[in-house]
Enzyme design. Structure first.
Site, PDB file in Angstrom:
ATOM      1  N   GLY A  37       4.817 -10.038   4.032  1.00  0.00           N
ATOM      2  CA  GLY A  37       5.577  -9.949   5.273  1.00  0.00           C
ATOM      3  C   GLY A  37       4.945 -10.773   6.388  1.00  0.00           C
TER       4      GLY A  37
ATOM      5  CG  HIS B 288       7.053  -2.190   2.175  1.00  0.00           C
ATOM      6  ND1 HIS B 288       6.916  -1.088   2.996  1.00  0.00           N
ATOM      7  CD2 HIS B 288       5.832  -2.792   2.156  1.00  0.00           C
ATOM      8  CE1 HIS B 288       5.682  -1.027   3.456  1.00  0.00           C
ATOM      9  NE2 HIS B 288       4.999  -2.048   2.966  1.00  0.00           N
TER      10      HIS B 288
ATOM     11  CE  LYS C 268       3.931  -4.659  12.059  1.00  0.00           C
ATOM     12  NZ  LYS C 268       2.819  -4.138  11.311  1.00  0.00           N
ATOM     13  CG  ASP C 269       0.734  -7.113   8.041  1.00  0.00           C
ATOM     14  OD1 ASP C 269       0.188  -6.476   8.942  1.00  0.00           O
ATOM     15  OD2 ASP C 269       1.540  -6.603   7.240  1.00  0.00           O
TER      16      ASP C 269
ATOM     17  CB  ALA D 204       3.668   4.557   3.389  1.00  0.00           C
ATOM     18  CG  LEU D 205       7.292   1.375  -0.640  1.00  0.00           C
ATOM     19  CD1 LEU D 205       8.098   1.104  -1.898  1.00  0.00           C
ATOM     20  CD2 LEU D 205       6.370   0.198  -0.336  1.00  0.00           C
TER      21      LEU D 205
ATOM     22  CG  MET E  39      -1.887  -1.184   1.210  1.00  0.00           C
ATOM     23  SD  MET E  39      -3.456  -0.862   2.039  1.00  0.00           S
ATOM     24  CE  MET E  39      -2.913  -0.482   3.679  1.00  0.00           C
TER      25      MET E  39
ATOM     26  CD  GLN F 228      12.131  -0.852   9.350  1.00  0.00           C
ATOM     27  OE1 GLN F 228      11.815  -0.715   8.183  1.00  0.00           O
ATOM     28  NE2 GLN F 228      13.343  -0.559   9.806  1.00  0.00           N
ATOM     29  CB  SER F 229       4.308  -0.768  10.893  1.00  0.00           C
ATOM     30  OG  SER F 229       3.040  -0.239  10.568  1.00  0.00           O
TER      31      SER F 229
HETATM   32  O1  PAF Z   1      -0.148  -5.709   3.750  1.00  0.00           O
HETATM   33  C1  PAF Z   1      -0.548  -4.802   2.986  1.00  0.00           C
HETATM   34  O2  PAF Z   1       0.143  -3.823   2.717  1.00  0.00           O
HETATM   35  C2  PAF Z   1      -1.941  -4.908   2.393  1.00  0.00           C
HETATM   36  O3  PAF Z   1      -2.828  -5.493   3.284  1.00  0.00           O
HETATM   37  C3  PAF Z   1      -1.971  -5.611   1.022  1.00  0.00           C
HETATM   38  C4  PAF Z   1      -1.530  -7.064   1.140  1.00  0.00           C
HETATM   39  C5  PAF Z   1      -1.065  -4.878   0.043  1.00  0.00           C
HETATM   40  C6  PAF Z   1      -3.397  -5.617   0.471  1.00  0.00           C
HETATM   41  O4  PAF Z   1      -3.887  -4.332   0.303  1.00  0.00           O
END
Ligand code: PAF
Length: 280
Positions: free
Chosen positions: A145, A35, A147-148, A30-31, A28, A182-183
């Site tokens: 990641g 990432h 992280k999620d 905002a790297l 999404m 990191q987020s």
């Molecule tokens: O983890 C993320 O950044 C988002 O949930 C993803 C996987 C790009 C889906 O919008």
């Protein structure tokens, strides 16, 4: 950078013509370095890396941070290209959700646990957009990641259930020196909040060590809840010890030999919600 599905398809076809495998990293924007580590991982597996930047409205509930979610498309595209991405896909909302779209993807049960209790819409939005992105990009490999962690496991399940021929790879959580994962949302923390935010990692790390030496799971989880609140988190959504595949809570008692366990937590530092997780 390409914005339309047609241009993406042409760019991917040109890469395939060279005999290249396609690795995909959805983002999404905002790297941060986490990432970029996913891009590197995709590059280790495939000759061509595609990344997407799309702030997906269907995974935000009304009142969440869709409007203020950090955006820097130009900077992100430059960073991705520098990291070796051959194609950056930045679709519009209309490209991802054509007018009148009625089709959504729901990975039942796994989406209603843990974060799904506090953000009931969230994983349905994620599964829907990731399925659509997979159809647009048609990658061989996709990297997400750890992280999620719940998101990663839900996507693995969706890929299995819907029969996508895509290998899903998890990338290790990228942490600051003090342990904070990191987020993109860390940018919301004030300096003072940031100085305390790593306590969520500290609490999980300590709980993992305690479980490893035979402390009953529920005791270690209870201690972790106490540590997070004592560090000044204003609200704790959950700390749970789960089976990594099903995401179901583990029974209380010491972990059996060889039994897998993942600790997950979500807590609020002021108005910023942070999540983290750790394998035991
Ligand atoms: O983890 C993320 O950044 C988002 O949930 C993803 C996987 C790009 C889906 O919008």
């Amino acid at each position: 950078m390409v914005r339309t599905r047609a241009d993406l398809r042409a760019a991917v076809a040109a890469e395939r013509k060279k005999g290249n495998q396609i690795g995909f990293v959805p983002t999404m924007g905002a790297l941060h370095d986490g990432h970029i580590s996913l891009v590197n991982k995709a590059g280790e597996k495939c000759e061509t890396v595609v990344a997407s930047i799309f702030v997906n409205p269907t995974q935000f509930a009304p009142g969440e941070d869709l409007e203020r979610y950090p955006r820097d498309e130009e900077g992100d595209v430059a960073r991705l290209s520098e990291a070796g991405c051959s194609i950056v896909y930045c679709p519009s909302v209309d490209e991802m959700y054509p007018e009148g779209s009625l089709t959504n993807v729901r990975v039942e049960e796994m989406s209603d646990l843990l974060d799904g209790i506090y953000r009931p819409h969230f994983f349905y939005g994620v599964a829907t957009v990731v399925a659509r992105l997979f159809i647009h990009v048609q990658p061989d490999v996709a990297v997400f990641g750890e992280k999620d962690f719940q998101q990663l496991q839900i996507i693995r399940r969706m890929v299995r259930d819907l029969g996508f021929s895509i290998e899903i790879v998890g990338g290790a959580t990228w942490r600051d020196r003090d342990g904070l994962a990191q987020s993109s949302r860390n940018a919301y923390l004030s300096e003072e909040e940031r100085s305390r935010a790593n306590a969520i990692f500290g609490a999980l790390h300590r709980a993992a060590c305690r479980i490893r030496i035979g402390v009953p799971v529920e005791t270690a989880v209870r201690e972790a809840r106490g540590h997070i609140l004592a560090a000044g988190f204003s609200r704790l959504d959950y700390v749970s010890a789960v089976d990594p595949a099903s995401l179901q809570d583990l029974a209380d008692g010491p972990l059996a030999a060889g039994q897998a366990c993942r600790l997950l937590a979500a807590a609020w530092m002021g108005s910023t919600r942070l999540i983290d997780n750790l394998g035991v």
